[in-house]
Design an enzyme around this catalytic site. Structure first.
Site, mmCIF file in Angstrom:
data_model
loop_
_atom_site.group_PDB
_atom_site.id
_atom_site.type_symbol
_atom_site.label_atom_id
_atom_site.label_comp_id
_atom_site.label_asym_id
_atom_site.label_seq_id
_atom_site.Cartn_x
_atom_site.Cartn_y
_atom_site.Cartn_z
ATOM 1 N N GLU A 110 0.707 -1.160 0.058
ATOM 2 C CA GLU A 110 0.047 -0.028 0.063
ATOM 3 C C GLU A 110 0.892 1.491 0.014
ATOM 4 O OE1 GLU A 110 -2.084 -1.945 3.245
ATOM 5 O OE2 GLU A 110 -4.108 -1.314 2.488
ATOM 6 N N GLU A 130 -3.752 -9.367 4.369
ATOM 7 C CA GLU A 130 -4.446 -9.213 5.511
ATOM 8 C C GLU A 130 -5.617 -10.104 5.775
ATOM 9 O OE1 GLU A 130 -3.820 -6.932 3.080
ATOM 10 O OE2 GLU A 130 -2.770 -5.033 3.964
HETATM 11 N N1 CAA Z 1 4.911 -6.869 11.457
HETATM 12 C C1 CAA Z 1 5.250 -7.384 12.660
HETATM 13 N N2 CAA Z 1 6.474 -8.046 12.708
HETATM 14 C C2 CAA Z 1 6.802 -8.689 11.201
HETATM 15 C C3 CAA Z 1 6.082 -8.378 10.355
HETATM 16 C C4 CAA Z 1 4.758 -7.586 10.320
HETATM 17 N N3 CAA Z 1 4.060 -7.303 9.243
HETATM 18 N N4 CAA Z 1 6.638 -9.137 9.111
HETATM 19 C C5 CAA Z 1 7.812 -9.685 9.590
HETATM 20 N N5 CAA Z 1 7.715 -9.711 10.947
HETATM 21 C C6 CAA Z 1 8.901 -9.866 11.901
HETATM 22 C C7 CAA Z 1 8.770 -11.316 12.028
HETATM 23 O O1 CAA Z 1 7.546 -11.450 13.301
HETATM 24 C C8 CAA Z 1 10.185 -11.985 12.592
HETATM 25 O O2 CAA Z 1 10.438 -11.334 13.763
HETATM 26 P P1 CAA Z 1 11.010 -12.240 14.972
HETATM 27 O O3 CAA Z 1 12.434 -12.514 14.330
HETATM 28 O O4 CAA Z 1 11.345 -11.433 16.016
HETATM 29 O O5 CAA Z 1 10.184 -13.453 14.997
HETATM 30 C C9 CAA Z 1 10.964 -10.921 11.499
HETATM 31 O O6 CAA Z 1 10.101 -9.963 11.151
HETATM 32 C C10 CAA Z 1 11.265 -11.874 10.451
HETATM 33 O O7 CAA Z 1 10.080 -12.515 9.778
HETATM 34 P P2 CAA Z 1 9.953 -13.897 9.392
HETATM 35 O O8 CAA Z 1 10.871 -14.866 10.389
HETATM 36 O O9 CAA Z 1 8.605 -14.516 9.554
HETATM 37 O O10 CAA Z 1 10.500 -13.929 7.914
HETATM 38 P P3 CAA Z 1 10.235 -15.160 6.847
HETATM 39 O O11 CAA Z 1 11.271 -14.960 5.754
HETATM 40 O O12 CAA Z 1 10.219 -16.504 7.465
HETATM 41 O O13 CAA Z 1 9.018 -15.015 6.428
HETATM 42 C C11 CAA Z 1 7.271 -13.094 5.508
HETATM 43 C C12 CAA Z 1 8.518 -13.392 5.429
HETATM 44 C C13 CAA Z 1 6.309 -14.160 4.482
HETATM 45 C C14 CAA Z 1 7.134 -11.895 4.782
HETATM 46 C C15 CAA Z 1 6.591 -13.207 6.855
HETATM 47 O O14 CAA Z 1 7.470 -12.313 7.727
HETATM 48 C C16 CAA Z 1 5.195 -12.618 7.073
HETATM 49 O O15 CAA Z 1 4.155 -13.304 6.575
HETATM 50 N N6 CAA Z 1 4.938 -11.340 7.352
HETATM 51 C C17 CAA Z 1 3.711 -10.840 7.726
HETATM 52 C C18 CAA Z 1 3.056 -10.302 6.271
HETATM 53 C C19 CAA Z 1 1.859 -9.760 6.544
HETATM 54 O O16 CAA Z 1 0.854 -10.177 6.965
HETATM 55 N N7 CAA Z 1 1.556 -8.389 6.164
HETATM 56 C C20 CAA Z 1 0.618 -7.573 6.610
HETATM 57 C C21 CAA Z 1 0.307 -6.990 7.633
HETATM 58 S S1 CAA Z 1 -1.133 -6.252 8.230
HETATM 59 C C22 CAA Z 1 -1.365 -4.769 7.136
HETATM 60 O O17 CAA Z 1 -0.557 -4.376 6.777
HETATM 61 C C23 CAA Z 1 -2.531 -4.151 7.296
HETATM 62 C C24 CAA Z 1 -2.642 -2.893 6.397
HETATM 63 O O18 CAA Z 1 -3.265 -3.127 5.516
HETATM 64 C C25 CAA Z 1 -1.960 -1.759 6.493
#
Ligand code: CAA
Length: 256
Positions: A110, A130
């Site tokens: 976004e 999301e």
């Molecule tokens: N918020 C907070 N922390 C996050 C994050 C997020 N969106 N995305 C990643 N992190 C953190 C993880 O929790 C992790 O922290 P720890 O080491 O303390 O556990 C660190 O970043 C590394 O992430 P991963 O270990 O998960 O890394 P990966 O390479 O295995 O996976 C990924 C990468 C697929 C991007 C995965 O991190 C993921 O799915 N992240 C979330 C993506 C998501 O759902 N985004 C939407 C958020 S809601 C939103 O954005 C609402 C809106 O419309 C504004």
């Protein structure tokens, strides 16, 4: 505390780099506050003609910070008008390019769409996941994605939460170009320097005019464009640009 948004200036271009490597550049309140403060100052600076917004090789931004939102109540979100601050970023008047490598998910995707266009590394991955969290996009995804790539693709992305790679993003018009990951910042800088080299009033109103196409009817948009086109004839740079063409020399824009 470490800065969550780093600024680098090069001539008339400023790069804003999101810097939360420990959280894949998740957009928390600190990032929002710093981004707004720093970007607004650059936006107001006549010496800056283009902004680049970027993240790291691994992540442009993996979304809004889920851990920060997790415990919030409906009333917390409502009274804080959570995410509304990002509207201030979207409304900046200086042209801004998103240079995206790695994950641009949720709020990351976004944020990239709030920029005027997106240059993607071949490593880029876009998505609105999301729905997997029991919510929907909250920083404009359902609206900007639909306008950018059409209903079919937007519904697919928002309802399945899947990621699309850079090639698919280019095919459907989400990004303007794809470059090799190691060339991303050079390409973004080249594009930004070209834009920043033009008369700033003209680039500011050029983007305003294109944005108008998404807000209004064709007749109103065409009317608006013509009025703004005429308005540019009040600038020094219009006289300079056209004289330079006639005299077969490079224009010397003063950005006024
Ligand atoms: N918020 C907070 N922390 C996050 C994050 C997020 N969106 N995305 C990643 N992190 C953190 C993880 O929790 C992790 O922290 P720890 O080491 O303390 O556990 C660190 O970043 C590394 O992430 P991963 O270990 O998960 O890394 P990966 O390479 O295995 O996976 C990924 C990468 C697929 C991007 C995965 O991190 C993921 O799915 N992240 C979330 C993506 C998501 O759902 N985004 C939407 C958020 S809601 C939103 O954005 C609402 C809106 O419309 C504004």
């Amino acid at each position: 505390m470490a800065e969550t948004v780093l600024v680098e200036r090069k001539g008339r271009v400023a790069t804003l780099r999101i810097n939360r490597p420990e959280a894949l550049n998740a957009l928390n309140s600190a990032v929002l506050a710093e981004m707004l403060e720093k970007a607004a100052a650059l936006d107001a600076d006549r010496e800056i003609g283009c902004l680049i917004v970027t993240g790291s090789e691994k992540a442009f931004a993996a979304g809004a910070d889920i851990k920060e939102m997790n415990e919030k109540s409906n009333m917390d979100m409502f009274y804080d008008d959570f995410f509304a601050g990002w509207d201030g970023f979207a409304k900046l008047r200086t042209p801004k390019i998103a240079a995206v490598a790695g994950y641009a998910l949720g709020g990351g995707c976004e944020l990239a769409m709030m920029c005027d266009f997106i240059i993607a590394a071949d490593s880029a991955k876009f998505g609105q996941p999301e729905i997997k969290l029991g919510v929907i996009p909250g920083m404009g995804g359902s609206q900007r994605l639909a306008r950018s790539i059409g209903k079919a693709k937007a519904m697919d992305m928002v309802l399945t939460g899947r990621m699309m790679d850079a090639a698919e993003a280019e095919r459907c018009g989400l990004v303007s170009r794809i470059v090799a990951a190691d060339a991303l910042m050079d390409e973004a800088m080249k594009a930004a320097e070209i834009i920043a080299g033009y008369s700033k009033p003209s680039t500011m109103v050029a983007k305003e005019a294109v944005d108008r196409a998404f807000e209004t009817s064709l007749a109103e948009g065409l009317h608006y464009e013509r009025r703004v086109f005429f308005g540019l004839f009040a600038t020094h740079d219009q006289k300079e640009g056209m004289s330079a063409f006639a005299e077969k020399r490079k224009p010397d824009f003063r950005h006024e």
